[in-house]
Design a protein around this motif. Structure first.
Motif, PDB file in Angstrom:
ATOM      1  N   MET A   1       2.847  25.118  21.992  1.00  0.00           N
ATOM      2  CA  MET A   1       4.120  25.099  22.331  1.00  0.00           C
ATOM      3  C   MET A   1       4.869  26.680  22.140  1.00  0.00           C
ATOM      4  SD  MET A   1       7.236  23.067  20.653  1.00  0.00           S
ATOM      5  CE  MET A   1       6.423  21.911  19.614  1.00  0.00           C
ATOM      6  N   LYS A   2       4.397  27.221  21.103  1.00  0.00           N
ATOM      7  CA  LYS A   2       5.007  28.384  20.952  1.00  0.00           C
ATOM      8  C   LYS A   2       4.693  29.618  21.774  1.00  0.00           C
ATOM      9  CE  LYS A   2       4.756  27.664  15.984  1.00  0.00           C
ATOM     10  NZ  LYS A   2       3.756  27.462  14.912  1.00  0.00           N
ATOM     11  N   ALA A   3       3.289  29.462  22.344  1.00  0.00           N
ATOM     12  CA  ALA A   3       2.838  30.487  23.283  1.00  0.00           C
ATOM     13  C   ALA A   3       3.370  30.314  24.770  1.00  0.00           C
ATOM     14  CB  ALA A   3       1.402  30.360  23.313  1.00  0.00           C
ATOM     15  N   PHE A   4       3.175  29.074  25.265  1.00  0.00           N
ATOM     16  CA  PHE A   4       3.964  28.559  26.352  1.00  0.00           C
ATOM     17  C   PHE A   4       5.063  28.043  26.679  1.00  0.00           C
ATOM     18  CE2 PHE A   4      -0.980  28.387  26.013  1.00  0.00           C
ATOM     19  CZ  PHE A   4      -1.354  29.791  26.776  1.00  0.00           C
ATOM     20  N   TYR A   5       5.376  27.517  25.664  1.00  0.00           N
ATOM     21  CA  TYR A   5       7.127  26.783  26.002  1.00  0.00           C
ATOM     22  C   TYR A   5       7.855  27.410  25.042  1.00  0.00           C
ATOM     23  CZ  TYR A   5       3.624  23.739  28.532  1.00  0.00           C
ATOM     24  OH  TYR A   5       2.666  23.034  29.520  1.00  0.00           O
ATOM     25  N   TYR A   6       8.323  28.418  25.277  1.00  0.00           N
ATOM     26  CA  TYR A   6       9.192  29.133  24.094  1.00  0.00           C
ATOM     27  C   TYR A   6      10.331  28.327  24.061  1.00  0.00           C
ATOM     28  CZ  TYR A   6      11.893  32.921  21.958  1.00  0.00           C
ATOM     29  OH  TYR A   6      13.043  33.378  21.229  1.00  0.00           O
ATOM     30  N   GLU A   7      11.186  27.904  25.053  1.00  0.00           N
ATOM     31  CA  GLU A   7      12.362  27.377  24.970  1.00  0.00           C
ATOM     32  C   GLU A   7      12.251  26.127  24.199  1.00  0.00           C
ATOM     33  OE1 GLU A   7      15.313  28.766  25.729  1.00  0.00           O
ATOM     34  OE2 GLU A   7      14.233  30.567  26.333  1.00  0.00           O
ATOM     35  N   LYS A   8      11.403  25.219  24.407  1.00  0.00           N
ATOM     36  CA  LYS A   8      11.014  24.145  23.793  1.00  0.00           C
ATOM     37  C   LYS A   8      10.852  24.544  22.316  1.00  0.00           C
ATOM     38  CE  LYS A   8       8.499  19.891  23.814  1.00  0.00           C
ATOM     39  NZ  LYS A   8       7.195  19.167  24.736  1.00  0.00           N
ATOM     40  N   ALA A   9      10.197  25.256  21.902  1.00  0.00           N
ATOM     41  CA  ALA A   9       9.734  25.766  20.664  1.00  0.00           C
ATOM     42  C   ALA A   9      11.079  26.267  20.088  1.00  0.00           C
ATOM     43  CB  ALA A   9       8.838  27.166  20.605  1.00  0.00           C
ATOM     44  N   LYS A  10      12.001  26.982  20.743  1.00  0.00           N
ATOM     45  CA  LYS A  10      13.259  27.593  20.239  1.00  0.00           C
ATOM     46  C   LYS A  10      14.308  26.463  19.810  1.00  0.00           C
ATOM     47  CE  LYS A  10      16.658  30.818  21.656  1.00  0.00           C
ATOM     48  NZ  LYS A  10      16.860  31.987  22.706  1.00  0.00           N
ATOM     49  N   ALA A  11      13.901  25.252  20.665  1.00  0.00           N
ATOM     50  CA  ALA A  11      15.005  24.119  20.429  1.00  0.00           C
ATOM     51  C   ALA A  11      14.382  23.277  19.465  1.00  0.00           C
ATOM     52  CB  ALA A  11      15.058  23.298  21.492  1.00  0.00           C
ATOM     53  N   SER A  12      13.224  23.174  18.743  1.00  0.00           N
ATOM     54  CA  SER A  12      12.692  22.285  17.873  1.00  0.00           C
ATOM     55  C   SER A  12      12.246  23.048  16.528  1.00  0.00           C
ATOM     56  CB  SER A  12      11.473  21.521  18.352  1.00  0.00           C
ATOM     57  OG  SER A  12      10.610  22.302  18.532  1.00  0.00           O
ATOM     58  N   MET A  13      12.309  24.299  16.726  1.00  0.00           N
ATOM     59  CA  MET A  13      12.020  25.098  15.050  1.00  0.00           C
ATOM     60  C   MET A  13      13.015  26.046  14.922  1.00  0.00           C
ATOM     61  SD  MET A  13       8.288  25.701  15.794  1.00  0.00           S
ATOM     62  CE  MET A  13       7.151  24.623  16.828  1.00  0.00           C
ATOM     63  N   PRO A  14      13.702  25.867  14.066  1.00  0.00           N
ATOM     64  CA  PRO A  14      14.857  26.777  13.655  1.00  0.00           C
ATOM     65  C   PRO A  14      14.675  28.322  13.468  1.00  0.00           C
ATOM     66  CG  PRO A  14      15.125  24.813  12.289  1.00  0.00           C
ATOM     67  CD  PRO A  14      13.839  24.892  12.978  1.00  0.00           C
ATOM     68  N   TRP A  15      13.552  28.640  13.051  1.00  0.00           N
ATOM     69  CA  TRP A  15      12.714  29.999  12.671  1.00  0.00           C
ATOM     70  C   TRP A  15      12.867  30.766  14.062  1.00  0.00           C
ATOM     71  CZ3 TRP A  15       8.355  31.774  14.630  1.00  0.00           C
ATOM     72  CH2 TRP A  15       7.375  31.014  14.854  1.00  0.00           C
ATOM     73  N   VAL A  16      12.262  29.891  15.317  1.00  0.00           N
ATOM     74  CA  VAL A  16      12.065  30.589  16.337  1.00  0.00           C
ATOM     75  C   VAL A  16      13.377  31.258  16.934  1.00  0.00           C
ATOM     76  CG1 VAL A  16      11.209  30.229  18.795  1.00  0.00           C
ATOM     77  CG2 VAL A  16      10.200  29.073  16.779  1.00  0.00           C
ATOM     78  N   LYS A  17      14.561  30.711  16.699  1.00  0.00           N
ATOM     79  CA  LYS A  17      15.727  31.462  17.110  1.00  0.00           C
ATOM     80  C   LYS A  17      15.941  32.666  16.811  1.00  0.00           C
ATOM     81  CE  LYS A  17      17.778  27.037  17.564  1.00  0.00           C
ATOM     82  NZ  LYS A  17      18.110  25.868  16.420  1.00  0.00           N
ATOM     83  N   ASP A  18      15.493  33.079  15.284  1.00  0.00           N
ATOM     84  CA  ASP A  18      15.540  33.969  14.490  1.00  0.00           C
ATOM     85  C   ASP A  18      14.612  35.207  14.733  1.00  0.00           C
ATOM     86  OD1 ASP A  18      18.260  33.084  13.960  1.00  0.00           O
ATOM     87  OD2 ASP A  18      17.145  32.261  12.117  1.00  0.00           O
TER      88      ASP A  18
ATOM     89  N   GLY B   1       1.692  31.911  18.321  1.00  0.00           N
ATOM     90  CA  GLY B   1       1.096  30.632  19.089  1.00  0.00           C
ATOM     91  C   GLY B   1      -0.238  30.831  19.573  1.00  0.00           C
ATOM     92  N   ILE B   2      -0.343  32.126  20.125  1.00  0.00           N
ATOM     93  CA  ILE B   2      -1.922  32.358  20.662  1.00  0.00           C
ATOM     94  C   ILE B   2      -2.991  32.448  19.570  1.00  0.00           C
ATOM     95  CG2 ILE B   2      -3.276  34.132  21.488  1.00  0.00           C
ATOM     96  CD1 ILE B   2      -0.595  34.871  23.551  1.00  0.00           C
ATOM     97  N   ALA B   3      -2.358  32.935  18.375  1.00  0.00           N
ATOM     98  CA  ALA B   3      -3.394  32.818  17.365  1.00  0.00           C
ATOM     99  C   ALA B   3      -3.827  31.519  17.001  1.00  0.00           C
ATOM    100  CB  ALA B   3      -2.517  33.797  16.174  1.00  0.00           C
ATOM    101  N   GLU B   4      -2.664  30.585  16.597  1.00  0.00           N
ATOM    102  CA  GLU B   4      -2.822  29.618  16.270  1.00  0.00           C
ATOM    103  C   GLU B   4      -3.495  28.467  17.273  1.00  0.00           C
ATOM    104  OE1 GLU B   4       1.232  27.714  15.605  1.00  0.00           O
ATOM    105  OE2 GLU B   4       1.200  28.665  13.658  1.00  0.00           O
ATOM    106  N   LEU B   5      -3.335  28.566  18.546  1.00  0.00           N
ATOM    107  CA  LEU B   5      -4.208  28.044  19.558  1.00  0.00           C
ATOM    108  C   LEU B   5      -5.690  28.273  19.643  1.00  0.00           C
ATOM    109  CD1 LEU B   5      -4.097  26.646  22.516  1.00  0.00           C
ATOM    110  CD2 LEU B   5      -3.556  28.371  23.409  1.00  0.00           C
TER     111      LEU B   5
END
Length: 117
Positions: free
Chosen positions: A22-39, A49-53
């Motif tokens: 989600m973090k690596a390939f679906y940034y907008e979805k991650a941004k909508a579901s994880m508050p820290w991504v916006k900042d 995301g790539i490291a976790e994948l």
């Protein structure tokens, strides 16, 4: 013990593969579901995301196919480091619920690292 390790490896691996994807390939979805991504910078989010994948894949594949199985505990250690850094990041942001999840994932990663070393 082997069955328990496999259960944890698969659950932990799939969790990191899904979150990392989600973090690596679906940034907008991650941004909508994880508050820290916006900042955070988009490049940082994608890197995490790539490291976790890759870490999630590393928890399962090397030990499953028997090629370089030492990579499984190394992946667990690396993901543990990611979780320590994530907990510090969330502590700074006062996101206590996220810290709890980081600690759980860290404990599971330590279990796999010790069990497979």
């Amino acid at each position: 013990m082997n069955i328990g390790l496999w259960v944890v490896q698969i659950i932990l691996g799939l969790a990191f593969i899904m979150a990392g994807s989600m973090k690596a390939f679906y940034y907008e979805k991650a941004k909508a579901s994880m508050p820290w991504v916006k900042d955070s910078a988009k490049s940082l989010v994608k890197f995490i995301g790539i490291a976790e994948l890759l870490g999630g894949i590393g928890l399962i594949v090397p030990y499953a196919i028997g090629i370089a199985p030492i990579l499984t505990p190394i992946a667990a250690i690396a993901l543990g480091v990611v979780m320590i850094l994530a907990a510090g990041f969330h502590l700074k942001r006062k996101e206590n619920q996220a810290i709890g999840m980081n600690i759980i994932l860290l404990a599971l990663a330590i279990f796999v690292a010790i069990g497979r070393w």
